[in-house]
Design a protein around this motif. Sequence first.
Motif, PDB file in Angstrom:
ATOM      1  N   LEU A 135       0.806  -1.220   0.000  1.00  0.00           N
ATOM      2  CA  LEU A 135       0.000   0.000   0.000  1.00  0.00           C
ATOM      3  C   LEU A 135       0.841   1.273   0.000  1.00  0.00           C
ATOM      4  CD1 LEU A 135      -2.784  -1.201   2.431  1.00  0.00           C
ATOM      5  CD2 LEU A 135      -3.135  -0.462   0.078  1.00  0.00           C
ATOM      6  N   LEU A 136       2.013   1.215   0.584  1.00  0.00           N
ATOM      7  CA  LEU A 136       2.832   2.424   0.665  1.00  0.00           C
ATOM      8  C   LEU A 136       3.884   2.515  -0.436  1.00  0.00           C
ATOM      9  CD1 LEU A 136       3.313   2.752   4.523  1.00  0.00           C
ATOM     10  CD2 LEU A 136       1.641   3.881   3.058  1.00  0.00           C
ATOM     11  N   LYS A 137       3.999   1.468  -1.275  1.00  0.00           N
ATOM     12  CA  LYS A 137       5.009   1.472  -2.325  1.00  0.00           C
ATOM     13  C   LYS A 137       4.886   2.667  -3.281  1.00  0.00           C
ATOM     14  CE  LYS A 137       7.188  -1.460  -5.826  1.00  0.00           C
ATOM     15  NZ  LYS A 137       7.307  -0.367  -6.823  1.00  0.00           N
ATOM     16  N   PRO A 138       3.674   3.014  -3.734  1.00  0.00           N
ATOM     17  CA  PRO A 138       3.575   4.168  -4.644  1.00  0.00           C
ATOM     18  C   PRO A 138       4.142   5.448  -4.050  1.00  0.00           C
ATOM     19  CG  PRO A 138       1.529   2.919  -4.651  1.00  0.00           C
ATOM     20  CD  PRO A 138       2.350   2.377  -3.520  1.00  0.00           C
ATOM     21  N   PHE A 139       4.035   5.602  -2.742  1.00  0.00           N
ATOM     22  CA  PHE A 139       4.567   6.793  -2.085  1.00  0.00           C
ATOM     23  C   PHE A 139       6.066   6.654  -1.850  1.00  0.00           C
ATOM     24  CE2 PHE A 139       0.177   6.015  -0.672  1.00  0.00           C
ATOM     25  CZ  PHE A 139      -0.441   7.139  -1.195  1.00  0.00           C
ATOM     26  N   ARG A 140       6.489   5.489  -1.386  1.00  0.00           N
ATOM     27  CA  ARG A 140       7.912   5.266  -1.101  1.00  0.00           C
ATOM     28  C   ARG A 140       8.766   5.418  -2.361  1.00  0.00           C
ATOM     29  NH1 ARG A 140       9.605   2.793   3.494  1.00  0.00           N
ATOM     30  NH2 ARG A 140      11.237   1.668   2.372  1.00  0.00           N
ATOM     31  N   ASP A 141       8.219   5.055  -3.502  1.00  0.00           N
ATOM     32  CA  ASP A 141       8.969   5.164  -4.760  1.00  0.00           C
ATOM     33  C   ASP A 141       9.317   6.617  -5.095  1.00  0.00           C
ATOM     34  OD1 ASP A 141       8.942   2.445  -5.104  1.00  0.00           O
ATOM     35  OD2 ASP A 141       7.287   2.437  -6.557  1.00  0.00           O
ATOM     36  N   SER A 142       8.608   7.559  -4.487  1.00  0.00           N
ATOM     37  CA  SER A 142       8.842   8.976  -4.782  1.00  0.00           C
ATOM     38  C   SER A 142       9.648   9.689  -3.701  1.00  0.00           C
ATOM     39  CB  SER A 142       7.500   9.697  -4.974  1.00  0.00           C
ATOM     40  OG  SER A 142       6.791   9.170  -6.078  1.00  0.00           O
ATOM     41  N   TYR A 143      10.069   8.959  -2.664  1.00  0.00           N
ATOM     42  CA  TYR A 143      10.870   9.593  -1.621  1.00  0.00           C
ATOM     43  C   TYR A 143      12.206  10.064  -2.205  1.00  0.00           C
ATOM     44  CZ  TYR A 143       7.833   7.382   1.928  1.00  0.00           C
ATOM     45  OH  TYR A 143       6.773   6.982   2.690  1.00  0.00           O
ATOM     46  N   GLU A 144      12.669  11.203  -1.759  1.00  0.00           N
ATOM     47  CA  GLU A 144      14.018  11.683  -2.062  1.00  0.00           C
ATOM     48  C   GLU A 144      14.718  11.918  -0.725  1.00  0.00           C
ATOM     49  OE1 GLU A 144      14.187  14.892  -4.873  1.00  0.00           O
ATOM     50  OE2 GLU A 144      12.348  14.205  -5.881  1.00  0.00           O
ATOM     51  N   MET A 145      15.069  10.802  -0.080  1.00  0.00           N
ATOM     52  CA  MET A 145      15.659  10.832   1.247  1.00  0.00           C
ATOM     53  C   MET A 145      16.816   9.845   1.300  1.00  0.00           C
ATOM     54  SD  MET A 145      12.082  10.477   3.405  1.00  0.00           S
ATOM     55  CE  MET A 145      12.928  10.483   4.997  1.00  0.00           C
ATOM     56  N   ALA A 146      17.724  10.071   2.231  1.00  0.00           N
ATOM     57  CA  ALA A 146      18.781   9.099   2.476  1.00  0.00           C
ATOM     58  C   ALA A 146      18.153   7.797   2.950  1.00  0.00           C
ATOM     59  CB  ALA A 146      19.754   9.635   3.521  1.00  0.00           C
ATOM     60  N   ALA A 147      18.785   6.681   2.611  1.00  0.00           N
ATOM     61  CA  ALA A 147      18.207   5.366   2.922  1.00  0.00           C
ATOM     62  C   ALA A 147      17.903   5.209   4.400  1.00  0.00           C
ATOM     63  CB  ALA A 147      19.162   4.268   2.449  1.00  0.00           C
ATOM     64  N   GLY A 148      18.795   5.657   5.264  1.00  0.00           N
ATOM     65  CA  GLY A 148      18.573   5.521   6.699  1.00  0.00           C
ATOM     66  C   GLY A 148      17.366   6.301   7.180  1.00  0.00           C
ATOM     67  N   LEU A 149      17.189   7.512   6.649  1.00  0.00           N
ATOM     68  CA  LEU A 149      16.054   8.339   7.045  1.00  0.00           C
ATOM     69  C   LEU A 149      14.743   7.753   6.534  1.00  0.00           C
ATOM     70  CD1 LEU A 149      17.408  11.962   6.452  1.00  0.00           C
ATOM     71  CD2 LEU A 149      17.435  10.602   8.558  1.00  0.00           C
ATOM     72  N   ALA A 150      14.779   7.114   5.356  1.00  0.00           N
ATOM     73  CA  ALA A 150      13.559   6.551   4.763  1.00  0.00           C
ATOM     74  C   ALA A 150      13.045   5.368   5.554  1.00  0.00           C
ATOM     75  CB  ALA A 150      13.830   6.133   3.317  1.00  0.00           C
ATOM     76  N   ASP A 151      13.854   4.813   6.444  1.00  0.00           N
ATOM     77  CA  ASP A 151      13.421   3.707   7.283  1.00  0.00           C
ATOM     78  C   ASP A 151      13.111   4.146   8.701  1.00  0.00           C
ATOM     79  OD1 ASP A 151      13.547   1.666   5.336  1.00  0.00           O
ATOM     80  OD2 ASP A 151      15.719   1.517   5.572  1.00  0.00           O
ATOM     81  N   ASN A 152      12.952   5.443   8.894  1.00  0.00           N
ATOM     82  CA  ASN A 152      12.576   5.981  10.200  1.00  0.00           C
ATOM     83  C   ASN A 152      11.194   6.604  10.089  1.00  0.00           C
ATOM     84  OD1 ASN A 152      12.457   8.496  12.167  1.00  0.00           O
ATOM     85  ND2 ASN A 152      13.926   7.057  13.048  1.00  0.00           N
ATOM     86  N   ALA A 153      10.247   6.121  10.891  1.00  0.00           N
ATOM     87  CA  ALA A 153       8.851   6.534  10.753  1.00  0.00           C
ATOM     88  C   ALA A 153       8.662   8.035  10.962  1.00  0.00           C
ATOM     89  CB  ALA A 153       7.981   5.750  11.732  1.00  0.00           C
ATOM     90  N   MET A 154       9.389   8.620  11.907  1.00  0.00           N
ATOM     91  CA  MET A 154       9.254  10.052  12.160  1.00  0.00           C
ATOM     92  C   MET A 154       9.861  10.875  11.028  1.00  0.00           C
ATOM     93  SD  MET A 154       7.648  11.190  14.893  1.00  0.00           S
ATOM     94  CE  MET A 154       6.848  10.450  16.329  1.00  0.00           C
TER      95      MET A 154
END
Length: 274
Positions: A135-154
């Motif tokens: 469900l969140l893949k369409p949004f995650r595919d558009s993230y422009e964040m460092a990998a470590g930050l993209a795995d932090n919920a906050m």
Amino acid sequence: MSAPNQSSQDVANGHFSSLLKHWRNVRRLTQIELAVDANVSAKHLCFLETGRSQPSREMVQLLGSALDLPLEERNALHVAAGFVPPYSDKGLAADNLQPVQQALDFILRQQEPYPAIVIDGRWDIRMRNQGSARLLKPFRDSYEMAAGLADNAMHVVFHPKGLRQFIVNWDEFAGQLIQILHRDVAQGSRAAAQLLGEIMAYPGLSAEWRLPRQASASAPVMTMHLAKGDFHLAFFSTFTILAMPMDAALQQIKIECFFPADDATAEKARQLAL
């Protein structure tokens, strides 16, 4: 002005007397109130806070319990008093926690087809179910964040190039979420305190969010509305913690389960699971 600075330095260095006084003040207790809660004399407590007396291991344990400190802070109190910390701090990495891993796996599976994640004390996502990935893949595919930050919920919610850009009600949702982080800080989480500082460095955050406040009572649950083009989702979530963990890291584990806030989201989740 030198005394407050010295006191702060003593707390940072882990001096037992300053650490004890710090937590008593955080809990807003007088010496007499804490003495009554810990079933010790106010005179002895005063001597402990001034450094005139040194605590036994049993006394450190008693005071940590009376102050309702998280296990990581009870460990810090023991170390400051010269004792080996009594609680392990391995969390899910511990060899003897396979039953906990199995329980978490079971909870995540049972939440299907809706999202569920397991987060640690720093809000890093440690586990996620397939519903979350789908469900969140369409949004995650558009993230422009460092990998470590993209795995932090906050960080995902507050980073300008993370999920934040797709949360329709971001001001409302983020304003409530930051208060959960404030509560973690108030409970004594050092990881949460560091994370709060990182989050508040992002642009576009309200200055009011720097301070804790009472959560709004306008709605019974906190709902997150997501939109990317024609793809819309609405969820509310619940948090579950482990009862009576004896590991400092495990005590901070939270399981967040997302539930559909409307019929369209429920149907979308079922369709993607086919």
